[in-house]
Design a protein around this motif. Sequence first.
Motif, PDB file in Angstrom:
ATOM      1  N   UNK A   1      14.664 -17.378 -13.693  1.00 21.30           N
ATOM      2  CA  UNK A   1      13.298 -17.577 -14.215  1.00 21.30           C
ATOM      3  C   UNK A   1      12.740 -16.286 -14.819  1.00 21.30           C
ATOM      4  N   UNK A   2      13.023 -15.148 -14.162  1.00 23.91           N
ATOM      5  CA  UNK A   2      12.412 -13.893 -14.641  1.00 23.91           C
ATOM      6  C   UNK A   2      12.969 -13.512 -15.997  1.00 23.91           C
ATOM      7  N   UNK A   3      14.254 -13.851 -16.249  1.00 26.06           N
ATOM      8  CA  UNK A   3      14.854 -13.509 -17.547  1.00 26.06           C
ATOM      9  C   UNK A   3      14.311 -14.432 -18.629  1.00 26.06           C
ATOM     10  N   UNK A   4      14.226 -15.734 -18.334  1.00 28.64           N
ATOM     11  CA  UNK A   4      13.673 -16.686 -19.306  1.00 28.64           C
ATOM     12  C   UNK A   4      12.191 -16.404 -19.551  1.00 28.64           C
ATOM     13  N   UNK A   5      11.507 -15.995 -18.502  1.00 26.23           N
ATOM     14  CA  UNK A   5      10.078 -15.688 -18.646  1.00 26.23           C
ATOM     15  C   UNK A   5       9.874 -14.419 -19.471  1.00 26.23           C
ATOM     16  N   UNK A   6      10.685 -13.392 -19.180  1.00 25.71           N
ATOM     17  CA  UNK A   6      10.505 -12.105 -19.885  1.00 25.71           C
ATOM     18  C   UNK A   6      10.766 -12.273 -21.377  1.00 25.71           C
ATOM     19  N   UNK A   7      11.809 -13.026 -21.748  1.00 26.22           N
ATOM     20  CA  UNK A   7      12.062 -13.271 -23.180  1.00 26.22           C
ATOM     21  C   UNK A   7      10.871 -14.003 -23.806  1.00 26.22           C
ATOM     22  N   UNK A   8      10.353 -14.995 -23.045  1.00 24.50           N
ATOM     23  CA  UNK A   8       9.207 -15.766 -23.559  1.00 24.50           C
ATOM     24  C   UNK A   8       7.976 -14.877 -23.723  1.00 24.50           C
ATOM     25  N   UNK A   9       7.760 -13.961 -22.782  1.00 27.66           N
ATOM     26  CA  UNK A   9       6.611 -13.046 -22.864  1.00 27.66           C
ATOM     27  C   UNK A   9       6.704 -12.172 -24.119  1.00 27.66           C
ATOM     28  N   UNK A  10       7.887 -11.660 -24.407  1.00 26.50           N
ATOM     29  CA  UNK A  10       8.041 -10.717 -25.515  1.00 26.50           C
ATOM     30  C   UNK A  10       8.194 -11.437 -26.860  1.00 26.50           C
ATOM     31  N   UNK A  11       8.984 -12.500 -26.918  1.00 25.40           N
ATOM     32  CA  UNK A  11       9.249 -13.172 -28.201  1.00 25.40           C
ATOM     33  C   UNK A  11       8.338 -14.369 -28.435  1.00 25.40           C
ATOM     34  N   UNK A  12       7.744 -14.918 -27.364  1.00 24.08           N
ATOM     35  CA  UNK A  12       6.941 -16.143 -27.520  1.00 24.08           C
ATOM     36  C   UNK A  12       7.787 -17.387 -27.328  1.00 24.08           C
ATOM     37  N   UNK A  13       7.139 -18.553 -27.336  1.00 29.63           N
ATOM     38  CA  UNK A  13       7.825 -19.826 -27.103  1.00 29.63           C
ATOM     39  C   UNK A  13       7.413 -20.387 -25.759  1.00 29.63           C
TER      40      UNK A  13
END
Length: 342
Positions: A252-264
Amino acid sequence: MRMRVSKVVTIERHIAEEEHLHGGATGEFSRLMRDLTLAIRLISRDVRRAGLNDILGLTENQNVHGEQVKKLDQIANDTIFRAMDHGGHLCVMASEESEDLIPIPQEYPRGKYVLLFDPLDGSSNIDVNVTIGTIFSVYRRVTPDYLGDGTLEDVLQQGLRQVAAGYVCYGSSTQLVYTTGNGVDVFTYDPTIGEFLLSDEKVQIPARGKYYSVNEGNSSKWNDNLKRYIEHLKTPSPDNKRPYSARYVGSAIADLHRTLIYGGIFMYPADSSSPKGKLRLMYEANPLSMIVEQAGGRATDGVRRILELKPTAIHERTPFYIGSREDVLEAEAFLRGEFPAA
Ligand code: AHG
Ligand code: MN
Ligand code: MN
């Protein structure tokens, strides 16, 4: 959106400088975070050596969810407990790896804070060198200090009442992302000096992104409205805003971090076999939601704001939709049965 930092600021100095923003600052919170970042540095060391110290693989025991607890989960859990149990800042703890409340040992003083944590998030990725992490959530106790030990009432608070929330990615670098309600700051660990240095400050999530993140292996168990939403994201649009790209790490933290930085959008929906989804409200959804809201994003269970949910149990689960504001609002519209004209 990253706000790259040029000044050299350690997390200790950053916390001390922000302490004055919180009324009644006694330095206790700074000391809590000092001890927590020590635990995170120790876990980072163990994660980086996992392949060498033969601490991979399963242990004989299982956690409350009936999941095999991998050694690194236990080591991370014990590391946080031992770093946090004697500092005098906490009155009680709760962890994904412990069924009940974790009391402060009798010989140590109690403090005014409560710590909940997921010591190692993404356990299924431990043995294959994929990014895993730690998630934490801090509250102020609500029961009177004279009671000494914190109670379930101190732990089961709405996410809105968190005083701090954060996660760590043990990835290509070890990064700590955290907020005390004054925006989201990212600290990158420099193991050569043993310090977390501020690398991005006041991160803002894009209003909309081009990535969706969900375990499509569960799609046969989704309701029709959710299926329509995911198909919508995959369907090319004249304005080229779609199709989105699929990304799913399984931590979750990896999917969340990408979402935080790139959006989506990152989702763990309810489905026919998991009516409340999989992710836990108290030590996964709440802390991640505080961070994303502080970055200008949105986090709901598909209908209600995660931070407003009233918890009833330490390990309760919640459906989870989090990320760019426009993406989460669009997902909620589909879930309500409101679809744009095809
Ligand atoms: P944990 O390792 O703390 O139990 O968390 C695992 C969670 C979360 O990190 C991730 O998003 C999700 O499990 C992945 O679940 P699936 O493998 O069912 O997709
Ligand atoms: Mn987890
Ligand atoms: Mn975990």
